[in-house]
Design a protein around this motif. Structure first.
Motif, PDB file in Angstrom:
ATOM      1  N   PHE A   1       0.810  -1.214   0.000  1.00 39.63           N
ATOM      2  CA  PHE A   1       0.000   0.000   0.000  1.00 39.63           C
ATOM      3  C   PHE A   1       0.850   1.275   0.000  1.00 39.63           C
ATOM      4  N   PHE A   2       2.037   1.205   0.563  1.00 37.87           N
ATOM      5  CA  PHE A   2       2.885   2.380   0.702  1.00 37.87           C
ATOM      6  C   PHE A   2       3.458   2.834  -0.643  1.00 37.87           C
ATOM      7  N   VAL A   3       3.959   1.932  -1.448  1.00 42.77           N
ATOM      8  CA  VAL A   3       4.602   2.277  -2.722  1.00 42.77           C
ATOM      9  C   VAL A   3       3.607   2.928  -3.690  1.00 42.77           C
ATOM     10  N   PRO A   4       2.438   2.348  -3.937  1.00 43.71           N
ATOM     11  CA  PRO A   4       1.486   3.024  -4.837  1.00 43.71           C
ATOM     12  C   PRO A   4       1.031   4.389  -4.300  1.00 43.71           C
ATOM     13  N   THR A   5       0.908   4.495  -2.978  1.00 49.46           N
ATOM     14  CA  THR A   5       0.501   5.770  -2.392  1.00 49.46           C
ATOM     15  C   THR A   5       1.564   6.840  -2.612  1.00 49.46           C
ATOM     16  N   VAL A   6       2.814   6.499  -2.422  1.00 48.30           N
ATOM     17  CA  VAL A   6       3.901   7.446  -2.642  1.00 48.30           C
ATOM     18  C   VAL A   6       3.981   7.832  -4.117  1.00 48.30           C
ATOM     19  N   ILE A   7       3.830   6.868  -4.996  1.00 49.56           N
ATOM     20  CA  ILE A   7       3.864   7.165  -6.430  1.00 49.56           C
ATOM     21  C   ILE A   7       2.707   8.086  -6.813  1.00 49.56           C
ATOM     22  N   PHE A   8       1.531   7.794  -6.282  1.00 46.59           N
ATOM     23  CA  PHE A   8       0.368   8.631  -6.584  1.00 46.59           C
ATOM     24  C   PHE A   8       0.565  10.049  -6.064  1.00 46.59           C
ATOM     25  N   LEU A   9       0.967  10.179  -4.800  1.00 45.12           N
ATOM     26  CA  LEU A   9       1.139  11.505  -4.213  1.00 45.12           C
ATOM     27  C   LEU A   9       2.329  12.263  -4.802  1.00 45.12           C
ATOM     28  N   GLY A  10       3.330  11.566  -5.236  1.00 44.18           N
ATOM     29  CA  GLY A  10       4.527  12.218  -5.751  1.00 44.18           C
ATOM     30  C   GLY A  10       4.476  12.566  -7.221  1.00 44.18           C
ATOM     31  N   LEU A  11       3.758  11.772  -8.012  1.00 48.69           N
ATOM     32  CA  LEU A  11       3.749  11.990  -9.457  1.00 48.69           C
ATOM     33  C   LEU A  11       2.366  12.304 -10.029  1.00 48.69           C
ATOM     34  N   VAL A  12       1.426  11.447  -9.745  1.00 50.86           N
ATOM     35  CA  VAL A  12       0.122  11.553 -10.393  1.00 50.86           C
ATOM     36  C   VAL A  12      -0.662  12.761  -9.888  1.00 50.86           C
ATOM     37  N   LEU A  13      -0.748  12.958  -8.593  1.00 52.07           N
ATOM     38  CA  LEU A  13      -1.545  14.050  -8.030  1.00 52.07           C
ATOM     39  C   LEU A  13      -1.032  15.433  -8.459  1.00 52.07           C
ATOM     40  N   PRO A  14       0.263  15.715  -8.358  1.00 53.53           N
ATOM     41  CA  PRO A  14       0.711  17.039  -8.824  1.00 53.53           C
ATOM     42  C   PRO A  14       0.458  17.273 -10.320  1.00 53.53           C
ATOM     43  N   LEU A  15       0.686  16.243 -11.131  1.00 56.19           N
ATOM     44  CA  LEU A  15       0.430  16.380 -12.559  1.00 56.19           C
ATOM     45  C   LEU A  15      -1.054  16.593 -12.832  1.00 56.19           C
ATOM     46  N   TRP A  16      -1.881  15.880 -12.135  1.00 55.03           N
ATOM     47  CA  TRP A  16      -3.325  16.000 -12.265  1.00 55.03           C
ATOM     48  C   TRP A  16      -3.773  17.417 -11.890  1.00 55.03           C
ATOM     49  N   LEU A  17      -3.292  17.930 -10.777  1.00 53.83           N
ATOM     50  CA  LEU A  17      -3.647  19.282 -10.349  1.00 53.83           C
ATOM     51  C   LEU A  17      -3.139  20.334 -11.339  1.00 53.83           C
ATOM     52  N   LEU A  18      -1.932  20.158 -11.823  1.00 51.77           N
ATOM     53  CA  LEU A  18      -1.367  21.096 -12.783  1.00 51.77           C
ATOM     54  C   LEU A  18      -2.209  21.145 -14.053  1.00 51.77           C
ATOM     55  N   LEU A  19      -2.552  20.000 -14.580  1.00 55.93           N
ATOM     56  CA  LEU A  19      -3.366  19.958 -15.791  1.00 55.93           C
ATOM     57  C   LEU A  19      -4.773  20.517 -15.551  1.00 55.93           C
ATOM     58  N   HIS A  20      -5.306  20.276 -14.376  1.00 48.85           N
ATOM     59  CA  HIS A  20      -6.629  20.810 -14.035  1.00 48.85           C
ATOM     60  C   HIS A  20      -6.614  22.335 -14.045  1.00 48.85           C
ATOM     61  N   TYR A  21      -5.637  22.939 -13.378  1.00 43.28           N
ATOM     62  CA  TYR A  21      -5.598  24.395 -13.295  1.00 43.28           C
ATOM     63  C   TYR A  21      -5.185  25.040 -14.611  1.00 43.28           C
ATOM     64  N   ILE A  22      -4.420  24.374 -15.442  1.00 43.51           N
ATOM     65  CA  ILE A  22      -4.128  24.890 -16.780  1.00 43.51           C
ATOM     66  C   ILE A  22      -5.425  24.924 -17.595  1.00 43.51           C
ATOM     67  N   GLY A  23      -6.231  23.894 -17.479  1.00 48.31           N
ATOM     68  CA  GLY A  23      -7.523  23.873 -18.174  1.00 48.31           C
ATOM     69  C   GLY A  23      -8.448  24.964 -17.675  1.00 48.31           C
ATOM     70  N   GLN A  24      -8.465  25.204 -16.382  1.00 50.85           N
ATOM     71  CA  GLN A  24      -9.284  26.275 -15.819  1.00 50.85           C
ATOM     72  C   GLN A  24      -8.818  27.636 -16.335  1.00 50.85           C
ATOM     73  N   TRP A  25      -7.515  27.828 -16.404  1.00 52.38           N
ATOM     74  CA  TRP A  25      -6.953  29.097 -16.854  1.00 52.38           C
ATOM     75  C   TRP A  25      -7.310  29.346 -18.316  1.00 52.38           C
ATOM     76  N   ARG A  26      -7.208  28.300 -19.138  1.00 50.72           N
ATOM     77  CA  ARG A  26      -7.521  28.452 -20.558  1.00 50.72           C
ATOM     78  C   ARG A  26      -8.994  28.753 -20.783  1.00 50.72           C
ATOM     79  N   SER A  27      -9.860  28.138 -20.007  1.00 48.02           N
ATOM     80  CA  SER A  27     -11.291  28.369 -20.199  1.00 48.02           C
ATOM     81  C   SER A  27     -11.717  29.744 -19.718  1.00 48.02           C
ATOM     82  N   SER A  28     -10.977  30.350 -18.812  1.00 47.66           N
ATOM     83  CA  SER A  28     -11.350  31.670 -18.309  1.00 47.66           C
ATOM     84  C   SER A  28     -10.719  32.802 -19.105  1.00 47.66           C
ATOM     85  N   LYS A  29      -9.963  32.496 -20.154  1.00 47.39           N
ATOM     86  CA  LYS A  29      -9.325  33.533 -20.940  1.00 47.39           C
ATOM     87  C   LYS A  29     -10.332  34.353 -21.740  1.00 47.39           C
ATOM     88  N   GLY A  30     -11.426  33.795 -22.161  1.00 43.55           N
ATOM     89  CA  GLY A  30     -12.419  34.519 -22.959  1.00 43.55           C
ATOM     90  C   GLY A  30     -13.310  35.381 -22.094  1.00 43.55           C
TER      91      GLY A  30
END
Length: 81
Positions: A7-36
């Motif tokens: 349980f520890f290894v997948p959790t560390v991988i998720f918190l270290g790689l997947v979650l930050p990338l997911w948040l970054l892509l989410h906020y980039i999408g929000q920024w692009r949609s609010s440009k108009g």
């Protein structure tokens, strides 16, 4: 111990790689949609442009009246500036 690692290894991988990338892509999408412009901003802009057009027409009418009544008014006011 192996269950903890299982349980520890997948959790560390998720918190270290997947979650930050997911948040970054989410906020980039929000920024692009609010440009108009939003619908409210677009309505305000259209209202302002209509008012400008109305005022330009009014100014042209006033200048036409002044040209008819006092043909030299442009020369008088342009030399004072």
């Amino acid at each position: 111990m192996s269950n903890l690692v299982f349980f520890f290894v997948p959790t560390v991988i998720f918190l270290g790689l997947v979650l930050p990338l997911w948040l970054l892509l989410h906020y980039i999408g929000q920024w692009r949609s609010s440009k108009g412009l939003s619908a409210e901003d677009r309505h305000t802009l259209e209202t302002a442009l209509a008012e400008v057009s109305r005022l330009e027409s009014r100014l042209e009418t006033l200048e036409t009246i002044l040209d008819a009544e006092q043909p030299e008014w442009r020369k008088q006011h342009s030399s004072e500036s």
